[in-house]
Enzyme design. Structure first.
Site, PDB file in Angstrom:
ATOM      1  N   HIS A  23       0.798  -1.224   0.000  1.00  0.00           N
ATOM      2  CA  HIS A  23       0.000   0.000   0.000  1.00  0.00           C
ATOM      3  C   HIS A  23       0.834   1.280   0.000  1.00  0.00           C
ATOM      4  O   HIS A  23       0.430   2.293  -0.573  1.00  0.00           O
ATOM      5  CB  HIS A  23      -0.947   0.006   1.208  1.00  0.00           C
ATOM      6  CG  HIS A  23      -2.151  -0.850   1.023  1.00  0.00           C
ATOM      7  ND1 HIS A  23      -3.418  -0.347   0.889  1.00  0.00           N
ATOM      8  CD2 HIS A  23      -2.280  -2.195   0.933  1.00  0.00           C
ATOM      9  CE1 HIS A  23      -4.275  -1.336   0.732  1.00  0.00           C
ATOM     10  NE2 HIS A  23      -3.599  -2.473   0.760  1.00  0.00           N
TER      11      HIS A  23
ATOM     12  N   ASP B 265      -5.001   6.592   2.270  1.00  0.00           N
ATOM     13  CA  ASP B 265      -5.370   5.268   1.781  1.00  0.00           C
ATOM     14  C   ASP B 265      -6.880   5.133   1.968  1.00  0.00           C
ATOM     15  O   ASP B 265      -7.438   5.544   2.982  1.00  0.00           O
ATOM     16  CB  ASP B 265      -4.634   4.188   2.588  1.00  0.00           C
ATOM     17  CG  ASP B 265      -4.760   2.812   1.968  1.00  0.00           C
ATOM     18  OD1 ASP B 265      -5.890   2.272   1.954  1.00  0.00           O
ATOM     19  OD2 ASP B 265      -3.742   2.275   1.487  1.00  0.00           O
TER      20      ASP B 265
END
Length: 449
Positions: free
Chosen positions: A23, A124
């Site tokens: 990520h 995110d």
């Protein structure tokens, strides 16, 4: 005070990362692009200490972007904590126990140190709590989704999927955009209503419609039906991918993969890689080696681990010889872009799927977790640019059959034509007037405007 560099009324973007798996890297790459496009804007990058040490080895200041500074947030682990290894998501669950408090405290510290209040939250997409934080501060929230578009749609349709599952439904043909998917392709996190990680994803799906825009690591027209559904459910969707093309990474080839490929015939080599996290079980590794030997395919294997210790010696020596090359790491985008590569054996992670599209290489998919099953299904049934290993696991016979299907015959030819068309779409999207470039300009305006 660092904020004296500019007016306190200037822009200050807080970036919240999910410091696990793959990520961090794509989000950091995107932030560096935005920071370069808006040098007067401050960017504060929040991640765990362990993650930041790998991304900012020279300290908290970024060597390439002077307006970007890293900040450590607590990962929730007590001093001396060592993962048990029994539960791979254990560190994630520990981390989730301390959010959003760990971000809030460091966010205030960053505002004091840099002398500017936060003017945007770029996070995110997993971080559902950022919606409330942005609303409290009256600033835009821009979540970044790094997985596949169909997986994002599944999270937005979780209630409908659970209802179908509850009535023993085996297909999702009642849900526009997911009609090609089967229940067996669905992420187990969508069906789990209790564990911390699935709960996070469910809450994310509920609040994403509040976002000023959702940024996706994808490109327009890759799947028009899914795109249409996402745009009907979200305020704004900005496809600015493939991230890896903006800008493309420099070639680093310490193990000599490219010179070795130069010696091979066009579209003959099988490239094998399962990303940075996954390693198939020993019996499946053996099956792959035997299948490569059976098909007499030259191969390049990016093997994470000790190949000499983990692959039976006689199999490794028989399969490699002058025909194969096993390396601990390969420059994947450059490998997949090489004319010699004819097939990619992959776990079907979204980054790998995109990179295979960019290279115009057919795929043989063996998914393991997360959105990988949905990606593998889309590769085979939606885009028809590869095949999944029959039975869902590597066996000698199933792997050999899959390789033959993508490498040879009329089926292989049609697959290569279709993936070639997607390659042209992806490359066109990042051209100066391409859709991803235009969407990136719109993103910069939202984040720094």
């Amino acid at each position: 005070m660092a904020g004296s560099e500019d007016s306190p009324a200037g822009k200050h973007v807080a970036v919240f990362t999910f410091p696990f798996a793959s990520h961090v890297a794509p989000l950091l790459s995107l932030v560096r692009r935005i920071a370069a496009a808006s040098p007067a804007t401050m960017f504060s990058f929040f991640s765990s200490e362990k993650s930041n040490l790998t991304r900012f080895p020279g300290g908290r200041r970024d060597a390439t972007c002077p307006n970007l500074v890293a900040y450590d947030v607590w990962d929730g682990a007590p001093e001396g904590y060592v993962p048990s290894g029994r539960n791979p998501v254990e560190p994630v669950e520990i981390f989730l126990r301390v959010v959003p408090g760990n971000f809030e405290s460091v966010l205030h510290a960053a505002e004091r140190e840099r002398g500017r209040k936060i003017t945007c939250l770029l996070t995110d997409a997993f971080y559902w709590f950022a919606a409330d934080m942005a609303q409290e501060r009256s600033v835009p929230w821009v979540p970044v989704w790094t997985a596949s578009p169909c997986a994002l749609l599944a999270h937005l349709e979780t209630d409908s999927i659970r209802q179908i599952f509850g009535t023993s439904g085996m297909t999702l043909d009642a849900i526009p955009g997911l009609s090609a998917m089967r229940m067996m392709d669905m992420m187990k996190e969508v069906l789990d209503e209790t564990a911390p990680f699935p709960t996070m994803l469910y809450r994310m799906g509920q609040v994403l419609p509040q976002a000023a825009a959702v940024v996706a690591n994808s490109f327009e027209n890759i799947d028009p039906i899914v795109e249409g559904e996402l745009r009907s459910k979200l305020r704004k969707v900005l496809d600015v991918g493939p991230f890896v093309l903006s800008p493309p990474p420099p070639l680093s080839d310490e193990h000599g993969c490219i010179p070795w490929l130069d010696e091979q015939e066009t579209a003959s080599v099988v490239y094998v890689s399962f990303g940075s996290v996954i390693r198939p079980p020993p019996h499946e590794i053996t099956a792959i080696v035997k299948a490569l030997d059976k098909t007499a395919s030259p191969f390049l294997w990016s093997y994470r681990g000790d190949a000499k210790a983990e692959i039976p010696r006689e199999l490794l020596e028989s399969a490699t010889g002058t025909r194969g090359k096993v390396v601990p790491w390969a420059p994947q985008l450059h490998v997949l872009g090489h004319r010699a590569v004819g097939a990619f054996v992959t776990h079907s992670g979204w980054n790998s799927v995109l990179e295979s599209m960019i290279g115009g290489v057919p795929m043989v998919g063996r998914p393991f977790f997360g959105d990988q099953s949905m990606n593998a299904r889309a590769v085979e049934a939606v885009w028809q640019i590869g095949v999944a290993v029959e039975g869902g696991a590597f066996t000698e016979e199933a792997t050999a059959v899959a390789l033959e299907r993508v490498l040879a015959g009329e089926e292989g030819k049609r697959i290569r034509e279709r993936v070639g068309a997607l390659k042209e779409m992806a490359l066109g999207a990042v051209e100066p007037q391409g859709s991803s470039t235009r969407n990136f300009d719109a993103l910069v305006e939202i984040v720094t405007g």
